[in-house]
Design an enzyme around this catalytic site. Structure first.
Site, PDB file in Angstrom:
ATOM      1  N   ALA A  70       0.826  -1.204   0.000  1.00  0.00           N
ATOM      2  CA  ALA A  70       0.000   0.000   0.000  1.00  0.00           C
ATOM      3  C   ALA A  70       0.864   1.260   0.000  1.00  0.00           C
ATOM      4  CB  ALA A  70      -0.921  -0.012   1.220  1.00  0.00           C
ATOM      5  N   THR A  71       2.014   1.203   0.659  1.00  0.00           N
ATOM      6  CA  THR A  71       2.884   2.387   0.723  1.00  0.00           C
ATOM      7  C   THR A  71       3.323   2.793  -0.681  1.00  0.00           C
ATOM      8  OG1 THR A  71       3.678   1.685   2.890  1.00  0.00           O
ATOM      9  CG2 THR A  71       5.028   3.289   1.724  1.00  0.00           C
ATOM     10  N   ASN A 150      -6.344   2.579  10.577  1.00  0.00           N
ATOM     11  CA  ASN A 150      -5.666   1.406  11.136  1.00  0.00           C
ATOM     12  C   ASN A 150      -5.563   1.452  12.652  1.00  0.00           C
ATOM     13  OD1 ASN A 150      -3.851   3.610  10.276  1.00  0.00           O
ATOM     14  ND2 ASN A 150      -2.250   2.392  11.231  1.00  0.00           N
ATOM     15  N   GLN A 178      -7.069  -1.307   5.241  1.00  0.00           N
ATOM     16  CA  GLN A 178      -7.636  -2.078   6.354  1.00  0.00           C
ATOM     17  C   GLN A 178      -9.021  -2.650   6.052  1.00  0.00           C
ATOM     18  OE1 GLN A 178      -6.170  -3.000   9.126  1.00  0.00           O
ATOM     19  NE2 GLN A 178      -4.291  -1.799   8.968  1.00  0.00           N
ATOM     20  N   SER A 198      -3.175  -3.792   0.389  1.00  0.00           N
ATOM     21  CA  SER A 198      -1.983  -4.513   0.804  1.00  0.00           C
ATOM     22  C   SER A 198      -2.347  -5.959   1.131  1.00  0.00           C
ATOM     23  CB  SER A 198      -1.418  -3.823   2.044  1.00  0.00           C
ATOM     24  OG  SER A 198      -0.266  -4.478   2.461  1.00  0.00           O
ATOM     25  N   ALA A 199      -1.581  -6.894   0.574  1.00  0.00           N
ATOM     26  CA  ALA A 199      -1.911  -8.314   0.751  1.00  0.00           C
ATOM     27  C   ALA A 199      -1.756  -8.780   2.202  1.00  0.00           C
ATOM     28  CB  ALA A 199      -1.020  -9.162  -0.156  1.00  0.00           C
ATOM     29  N   HIS A 200      -0.744  -8.230   2.893  1.00  0.00           N
ATOM     30  CA  HIS A 200      -0.459  -8.801   4.219  1.00  0.00           C
ATOM     31  C   HIS A 200      -1.455  -8.367   5.292  1.00  0.00           C
ATOM     32  CE1 HIS A 200       1.677  -5.480   6.501  1.00  0.00           C
ATOM     33  NE2 HIS A 200       1.769  -4.982   5.288  1.00  0.00           N
ATOM     34  N   THR A 236      10.744  -7.321 -13.117  1.00  0.00           N
ATOM     35  CA  THR A 236      10.064  -8.614 -13.201  1.00  0.00           C
ATOM     36  C   THR A 236       9.028  -8.726 -12.086  1.00  0.00           C
ATOM     37  OG1 THR A 236      12.057  -9.566 -14.104  1.00  0.00           O
ATOM     38  CG2 THR A 236      10.445 -11.125 -13.223  1.00  0.00           C
ATOM     39  N   CYS A 321       4.491   2.682  13.690  1.00  0.00           N
ATOM     40  CA  CYS A 321       5.478   3.691  13.273  1.00  0.00           C
ATOM     41  C   CYS A 321       5.691   4.683  14.398  1.00  0.00           C
ATOM     42  CB  CYS A 321       4.997   4.434  12.052  1.00  0.00           C
ATOM     43  SG  CYS A 321       4.775   3.338  10.682  1.00  0.00           S
TER      44      CYS A 321
HETATM   45  N1  PLP Z   1      -2.197   2.226   5.044  1.00  0.00           N
HETATM   46  C1  PLP Z   1      -2.701   1.679   6.145  1.00  0.00           C
HETATM   47  C2  PLP Z   1      -4.017   2.131   6.661  1.00  0.00           C
HETATM   48  C3  PLP Z   1      -2.010   0.681   6.816  1.00  0.00           C
HETATM   49  O1  PLP Z   1      -2.520   0.128   7.922  1.00  0.00           O
HETATM   50  C4  PLP Z   1      -0.765   0.251   6.289  1.00  0.00           C
HETATM   51  C5  PLP Z   1       0.029  -0.770   7.004  1.00  0.00           C
HETATM   52  O2  PLP Z   1       0.614  -0.540   8.016  1.00  0.00           O
HETATM   53  C6  PLP Z   1      -0.279   0.850   5.132  1.00  0.00           C
HETATM   54  C7  PLP Z   1      -1.025   1.827   4.529  1.00  0.00           C
HETATM   55  C8  PLP Z   1       1.022   0.415   4.511  1.00  0.00           C
HETATM   56  O3  PLP Z   1       0.880  -0.856   3.939  1.00  0.00           O
HETATM   57  P1  PLP Z   1       2.116  -1.689   3.371  1.00  0.00           P
HETATM   58  O4  PLP Z   1       2.737  -2.360   4.531  1.00  0.00           O
HETATM   59  O5  PLP Z   1       1.530  -2.650   2.403  1.00  0.00           O
HETATM   60  O6  PLP Z   1       3.022  -0.731   2.670  1.00  0.00           O
END
Ligand code: PLP
Length: 376
Positions: A70-71, A150, A178, A198-200, A236, A321
């Site tokens: 997502a970042t 989040n 989220q 974001s997949a994780h 790739t 963070c």
């Molecule tokens: N945006 C939100 C709301 C998140 O919770 C997170 C993850 O911490 C991110 C963005 C960033 O995601 P990624 O770890 O896939 O870069």
């Protein structure tokens, strides 16, 4: 140990890991190698994943660009839009409760000459629509708002944000990281222009995500090279990660109603137990619409850090963070929470593997911690 930090990351589903293994060890050829069967299978794996992610978010496959998360998706959209529109529309707006994945690219845009303004939120963490409307009186390229927070889980009034932004000729970037698998949504009906995923966060692998870019919008490339991902992000493709994300997103969308019900039930149980036994506890954003599964507890009278009182629970103090930097969460301080209370707050985020017995144990530890820290 009880894991209660699912908003930070989730475990990979076994079927997702199996599929990834297949693309790591068997059909591992480069998806650009169309001359080989394995390369064509790898390409098919990427194509299938693009269809799965598109279906899960309500988009078409050509609107999905795979990224490292997502970042990266937020950087790609925000910096790209501002590069294109800086002269005509120098303003970029973000809500005051965005993730660093959005705040930091906004800051980079400001350093490149954009006029970055943060729009205030109310005590529940919802964007101030009057202030947004005022801010949009200046030519604005992009409004960035988190669909679901989040830290608190608060849901932003996306419909009204989109209406105000579009009326003013601005585009909208929404952070849905989220939401996937917790609440149903559709980026087309939400009318957003860009969105990140974001997949994780939805039982897929780390290091892969996607940008939704509405059809017809264009962006400059973020990474130049061989022209993958429509030339926007060369290199790739991470085939195992992308295939894993596709399957995780597909399951998230298919199971969203049962996942939501599970999280709602456990969240109600947790918040019920804690609020009854800990007088004065505040569930942040508790009066607003929220994501199920996210409970950020604050207690003003605590004489120490609540999280430190949960020896066998993996939780967080709101934002990983912020806690890494030893600073209070800007999300809570923007909502009017004092710095000490913000630092001592605890975020419990539940997931699909969470059991009722886990919730009872987490509540017990929170209550004991509040007693130890002199607040009860
Ligand atoms: N945006 C939100 C709301 C998140 O919770 C997170 C993850 O911490 C991110 C963005 C960033 O995601 P990624 O770890 O896939 O870069």
């Amino acid at each position: 140990m009880i894991y209660a930090d699912y908003n930070a990351t989730t475990p990979c589903l076994p079927e997702v890991a199996d599929l990834m293994r297949h693309f790591l060890c068997e059909d591992f050829a480069n998806p650009s190698n169309r001359a080989s069967l394995s390369g064509r299978r790898a390409r098919a794996g990427v194509d299938t994943a693009r269809e799965q992610v598109a279906r899960a978010i309500g988009a078409t496959p050509d609107e999905v660009i795979f990224t490292s998360g997502a970042t990266e998706a937020a950087n790609m959209a925000m910096i790209g839009v501002m590069q294109r529109l800086l002269r005509e529309r120098p303003r970029i707006l973000t809500s005051a409760v965005e993730h660093p994945a959005v705040c930091m690219p906004a800051d980079a845009c400001a350093q490149a000459g954009a006029d970055w303004q943060e729009v205030a939120v109310d005590s529940q963490g919802r964007i101030d629509l009057n202030q947004l409307e005022q801010a949009l009186r200046h030519p604005t390229a992009l409004v960035c708002v988190m669909a679901a927070n989040n830290e608190t889980g608060v849901l932003q009034p996306l419909d009204q944000v989109v209406r105000l932004a579009h009326e003013a000729g601005a585009l909208v970037f929404a952070d849905y990281t989220q939401m996937l698998g917790k609440l149903p949504f559709n980026v087309h009906t939400d009318r957003v222009d860009f969105a990140c995923f974001s997949a994780h966060k939805c039982y897929g692998p780390k290091g892969v995500g996607a940008l939704y870019k509405r059809r017809g919008l264009s962006l400059p490339p973020l990474i130049r090279g061989g022209g993958q991902e429509e030339g926007l992000r060369s290199g790739t493709e991470n085939v195992p990660g992308i295939a894993g994300f596709g399957l995780a997103a597909d399951l998230a969308a298919r199971e969203v109603h049962s996942r939501k019900a599970h999280l709602q039930r456990l969240t109600a149980q947790l918040e019920g137990l804690v609020t009854v036994q800990v007088p004065g506890v505040v569930v942040q954003s508790g009066e607003a619409d929220r994501l199920p599964g996210t409970s950020l507890f604050s207690l003003p009278r605590l004489k120490g850090n609540w999280l430190g009182q949960l020896p066998d629970v993996i939780a967080s103090s709101g934002s990983a963070c912020a806690s890494m930097q030893g600073k209070p969460s800007h999300v809570l301080t923007s909502m009017g929470v004092d710095e000490t209370t913000a630092m001592r707050s605890v975020r419990i985020s539940l997931g699909q593997p969470t059991l009722e017995a886990d919730v009872r144990h987490i509540a017990k530890r929170l209550i004991e911690g509040a007693v130890t820290l002199g607040a009860v």
